[in-house]
Design an enzyme around this catalytic site. Structure first.
Site, PDB file in Angstrom:
ATOM      1  N   ASP A 134      20.166 -41.928 -22.556  1.00 56.80           N
ATOM      2  CA  ASP A 134      21.458 -42.006 -22.741  1.00 56.80           C
ATOM      3  C   ASP A 134      21.899 -43.302 -23.215  1.00 56.80           C
ATOM      4  OD1 ASP A 134      24.112 -40.525 -22.051  1.00 56.80           O
ATOM      5  OD2 ASP A 134      24.093 -42.499 -21.406  1.00 56.80           O
ATOM      6  N   LEU A 135      22.810 -43.503 -23.992  1.00 53.78           N
ATOM      7  CA  LEU A 135      23.352 -45.020 -24.640  1.00 53.78           C
ATOM      8  C   LEU A 135      24.368 -45.316 -23.676  1.00 53.78           C
ATOM      9  CD1 LEU A 135      22.867 -47.020 -26.858  1.00 53.78           C
ATOM     10  CD2 LEU A 135      24.384 -45.536 -28.308  1.00 53.78           C
TER      11      LEU A 135
ATOM     12  N   ASP B  71      25.729 -39.167 -27.361  1.00 44.56           N
ATOM     13  CA  ASP B  71      24.979 -40.516 -27.258  1.00 44.56           C
ATOM     14  C   ASP B  71      23.745 -40.241 -26.606  1.00 44.56           C
ATOM     15  OD1 ASP B  71      26.080 -39.704 -24.848  1.00 44.56           O
ATOM     16  OD2 ASP B  71      26.962 -41.812 -24.576  1.00 44.56           O
TER      17      ASP B  71
END
Length: 348
Positions: free
Chosen positions: A220-221, A263
């Site tokens: 996950d960004l 994301d």
């Protein structure tokens, strides 16, 4: 016909992705209690409702209409489950909300939804293939008719046959291009969730994989939403493309990198021999993304790691374990976290 089928497949993928985004937001809210996770939850519900409406408007056969009605029922069941858990969490009934999640009712409706959409897409692709075959037969029949007249109008027939061959090749190229596009994320060019599932199935059936472990990194960004909100969607899109290129640079030639959500990314890495090797990969990934901070501001990674034996590994279970581990890493402020099946390891 082919353009309409391609549009239906794209809308089907959008529907499934929207439900999965809504579920991701629900899980983030239940795990953290942070209301910011409700934005993808509400947005996923809105997109899903629009996608299923567009699908119903675009089909013309009774069988497809009936299939979509069944998909719509399963979608409502899943959204009802998500709505109920979010409402309970907001009212302070955390354990009741978790009990609903653990009951697997939502998982069952999601499995039905995936299965229904898969069958619906397969039916659309079969119709497209039949239409292409019919088109080829018509072209061949036309060519045979012109051959019969070849002695009288040889010059005209040569020109006509040439034009038909070019048109047919164009149809073939267009069909292949649409098939590829259905398996690719349009923004980054990476495999999408659908292609990830297809490749994992091929990996599971590969005899060579049975001799080595398969590792999944669910990524996950961190900081993406703030950058996207502050600097705009164009900058957010550029960041996602830059992250995609960074992930590909760090991973090996035989590894798989896919974008599975707004994301969220997944790396599948067969044959990593030990937790220490996996740790080094996680460290390289985080170091590569930190370089982007100078251009985009505060950005980092939360990585969940899970590994299964290559002999008959279960793709959905592997990804779910990696996803759960990612949320542990995210609650800890980023970094990486190993699933309990590995030697326990975390780093922020």
């Amino acid at each position: 016909m082919q353009d309409r089928v391609a549009s239906v497949i794209k809308q089907s993928d959008a529907l499934l992705l929207a439900i999965e985004d809504a579920e991701t937001g629900q899980r983030g809210f239940l795990l953290t209690g942070d209301e910011k996770y409700l934005q993808p939850y509400f947005e996923g519900k809105r997109v899903a409702a629009r996608a299923v409406g567009d699908l119903i408007d675009s089909v013309h056969t009774l069988s497809q209409f009936a299939a979509l009605r069944a998909i719509q029922r399963d979608m409502r069941d899943k959204l009802d489950e998500l709505d109920q858990t979010v409402r309970l969490e907001r009212e302070g009934h955390h354990e009741e909300a978790l009990a609903i999640v653990r009951s697997d009712a939502g998982k069952e409706s999601m499995d039905r939804l995936r299965s229904g959409i898969g069958r619906f897409v397969a039916d659309c692709e079969a119709r497209r293939s039949t239409a292409l075959t019919d088109s080829r037969r018509r072209v061949q029949a036309t060519e045979y008719a012109f051959i019969a007249l070849l002695l009288g109008v040889a010059g005209l027939l040569a020109f006509t046959a040439s034009m038909q061959a070019k048109a047919y090749k164009g149809v073939i190229r267009g069909t292949k291009r649409m098939s590829r596009d259905a398996l690719r994320d349009s923004l980054t060019g990476l495999p999408n969730r659908r292609d990830l599932a297809r490749r994992l199935e091929k990996l599971r059936a590969d005899d060579g994989t049975a001799q080595q472990p398969v590792t999944a990194l669910f990524i996950d960004l961190d900081g993406f939403k703030a950058i996207n909100d502050k600097l705009g969607h164009a900058v957010g899109d550029a960041l996602l493309r830059a992250v995609s290129e960074s992930l590909k640079r760090v991973t090996r030639l035989g590894d798989l990198v896919a974008r599975v959500g707004g994301d969220e990314f997944v790396v599948i890495a067969p044959g990593l021999a030990s937790p220490s090797v996996i740790e080094k990969l996680c460290e390289r990934l985080m170091a590569e993304i930190r370089v982007l901070a100078s251009s985009y501001g505060g950005v980092g990674l939360s990585i969940g790691v899970a590994t299964q034996s290559g002999a008959g590994f279960v793709a959905e279970e592997l990804l779910q374990k990696a996803d759960n581990a990612m949320y542990v890493a995210k609650r800890s402020g980023g970094g990486y976290h190993f699933d309990a099946g590995l030697n326990s390891c975390s780093r922020s």
